[in-house]
Write a protein that holds these residues in place. Sequence first.
Motif, PDB file in Angstrom:
ATOM      1  N   ILE A 169       0.550  -1.862   0.230  1.00 32.70           N
ATOM      2  CA  ILE A 169      -0.176   0.011  -0.121  1.00 32.70           C
ATOM      3  C   ILE A 169       0.987   1.303   0.272  1.00 32.70           C
ATOM      4  O   ILE A 169       0.522   2.442  -0.318  1.00 32.70           O
ATOM      5  CB  ILE A 169      -1.088  -0.130   1.070  1.00 32.70           C
ATOM      6  N   HIS A 170       2.065   1.119   0.286  1.00 33.23           N
ATOM      7  CA  HIS A 170       3.002   2.219   0.491  1.00 33.23           C
ATOM      8  C   HIS A 170       2.406   3.806   1.359  1.00 33.23           C
ATOM      9  O   HIS A 170       1.834   4.510   1.166  1.00 33.23           O
ATOM     10  CB  HIS A 170       3.236   3.063  -0.541  1.00 33.23           C
ATOM     11  N   ARG A 171       1.966   3.154   2.747  1.00 39.91           N
ATOM     12  CA  ARG A 171       1.297   3.865   3.201  1.00 39.91           C
ATOM     13  C   ARG A 171       1.589   5.526   3.541  1.00 39.91           C
ATOM     14  O   ARG A 171       1.486   6.325   3.639  1.00 39.91           O
ATOM     15  CB  ARG A 171       0.633   3.532   4.571  1.00 39.91           C
ATOM     16  N   LYS A 172       3.471   5.027   4.205  1.00 42.74           N
ATOM     17  CA  LYS A 172       3.706   6.498   4.378  1.00 42.74           C
ATOM     18  C   LYS A 172       3.874   7.568   3.242  1.00 42.74           C
ATOM     19  O   LYS A 172       3.684   8.635   3.581  1.00 42.74           O
ATOM     20  CB  LYS A 172       4.798   6.357   4.748  1.00 42.74           C
ATOM     21  N   ILE A 173       4.626   6.849   2.456  1.00 47.15           N
ATOM     22  CA  ILE A 173       4.516   7.509   0.927  1.00 47.15           C
ATOM     23  C   ILE A 173       3.292   8.266   0.161  1.00 47.15           C
ATOM     24  O   ILE A 173       3.536   9.999   0.023  1.00 47.15           O
ATOM     25  CB  ILE A 173       5.476   6.716  -0.484  1.00 47.15           C
ATOM     26  N   LEU A 174       2.058   7.436   0.329  1.00 41.58           N
ATOM     27  CA  LEU A 174       0.493   8.059  -0.141  1.00 41.58           C
ATOM     28  C   LEU A 174       0.579   9.399   1.387  1.00 41.58           C
ATOM     29  O   LEU A 174      -0.231  10.406   0.716  1.00 41.58           O
ATOM     30  CB  LEU A 174       0.014   6.885   0.429  1.00 41.58           C
ATOM     31  N   LYS A 175       0.903   9.157   3.052  1.00 41.40           N
ATOM     32  CA  LYS A 175       0.668  10.704   3.434  1.00 41.40           C
ATOM     33  C   LYS A 175       1.445  11.888   2.997  1.00 41.40           C
ATOM     34  O   LYS A 175       1.154  12.977   2.746  1.00 41.40           O
ATOM     35  CB  LYS A 175       0.763   9.776   4.362  1.00 41.40           C
ATOM     36  N   THR A 176       2.450  11.763   2.902  1.00 38.79           N
ATOM     37  CA  THR A 176       3.308  12.763   2.628  1.00 38.79           C
ATOM     38  C   THR A 176       3.348  12.987   1.034  1.00 38.79           C
ATOM     39  O   THR A 176       3.480  14.271   1.297  1.00 38.79           O
ATOM     40  CB  THR A 176       5.234  11.994   2.242  1.00 38.79           C
ATOM     41  N   ASN A 177       2.848  12.035   0.027  1.00 40.70           N
ATOM     42  CA  ASN A 177       2.913  13.226  -1.780  1.00 40.70           C
ATOM     43  C   ASN A 177       1.605  11.829  -2.240  1.00 40.70           C
ATOM     44  O   ASN A 177       2.084  10.806  -2.084  1.00 40.70           O
ATOM     45  CB  ASN A 177       3.948  13.038  -2.177  1.00 40.70           C
ATOM     46  N   PHE A 178       0.622  12.613  -2.073  1.00 45.71           N
ATOM     47  CA  PHE A 178      -0.850  11.227  -2.220  1.00 45.71           C
ATOM     48  C   PHE A 178      -0.332  11.267  -3.964  1.00 45.71           C
ATOM     49  O   PHE A 178      -0.416   9.819  -4.137  1.00 45.71           O
ATOM     50  CB  PHE A 178      -1.662  12.265  -2.783  1.00 45.71           C
ATOM     51  N   ARG A 179       0.153  11.909  -4.943  1.00 48.41           N
ATOM     52  CA  ARG A 179       0.894  11.611  -6.607  1.00 48.41           C
ATOM     53  C   ARG A 179       1.577  10.115  -6.207  1.00 48.41           C
ATOM     54  O   ARG A 179       1.239   9.084  -7.422  1.00 48.41           O
ATOM     55  CB  ARG A 179       1.163  12.648  -7.227  1.00 48.41           C
ATOM     56  N   LEU A 180       3.160  10.137  -5.218  1.00 54.52           N
ATOM     57  CA  LEU A 180       3.942   9.611  -5.597  1.00 54.52           C
ATOM     58  C   LEU A 180       3.680   8.198  -5.073  1.00 54.52           C
ATOM     59  O   LEU A 180       3.516   7.624  -5.230  1.00 54.52           O
ATOM     60  CB  LEU A 180       5.497  10.229  -4.793  1.00 54.52           C
ATOM     61  N   GLY A 181       2.380   8.759  -3.777  1.00 52.34           N
ATOM     62  CA  GLY A 181       2.557   7.189  -3.333  1.00 52.34           C
ATOM     63  C   GLY A 181       1.156   6.035  -4.440  1.00 52.34           C
ATOM     64  O   GLY A 181       1.563   5.442  -4.199  1.00 52.34           O
ATOM     65  N   TYR A 182       0.104   6.928  -4.348  1.00 49.01           N
ATOM     66  CA  TYR A 182      -0.318   6.037  -5.366  1.00 49.01           C
ATOM     67  C   TYR A 182       0.299   5.630  -6.547  1.00 49.01           C
ATOM     68  O   TYR A 182       0.019   4.428  -6.877  1.00 49.01           O
ATOM     69  CB  TYR A 182      -1.568   7.241  -6.244  1.00 49.01           C
TER      70      TYR A 182
END
Length: 95
Positions: free
Chosen positions: A62-75
């Motif tokens: 899911i890459h939860r921490k990256i998704l919280k920091t930068n939504f587009r990069l996390g997605y």
Amino acid sequence: MQFDPFVIPFNIGLNFILIYCVVRCIVGSEIFRESNKLRLQRGFFGYAFAQSLKEIFLESLIHRKILKTNFRLGYMHMSLAFGWFLLIFFGTLEN
């Protein structure tokens, strides 16, 4: 079914590692007393183990921490990771 000799060294190495790990676990477990063996088994399948599996799923798929920091990069990371997961999972089931 075709066979490629290129995979022979990798199969030999994998078999060696698996056999070594099994033998090492069997030999290593013989030095424990029965009470310590039970504590070790409970430690593997306890609450902390379930929490670790949850954390692995959330961070690697899911890459939860990256998704919280930068939504587009996390997605982007999440879609690539999930795509690879599906490719590997269904590729394994297909064989």
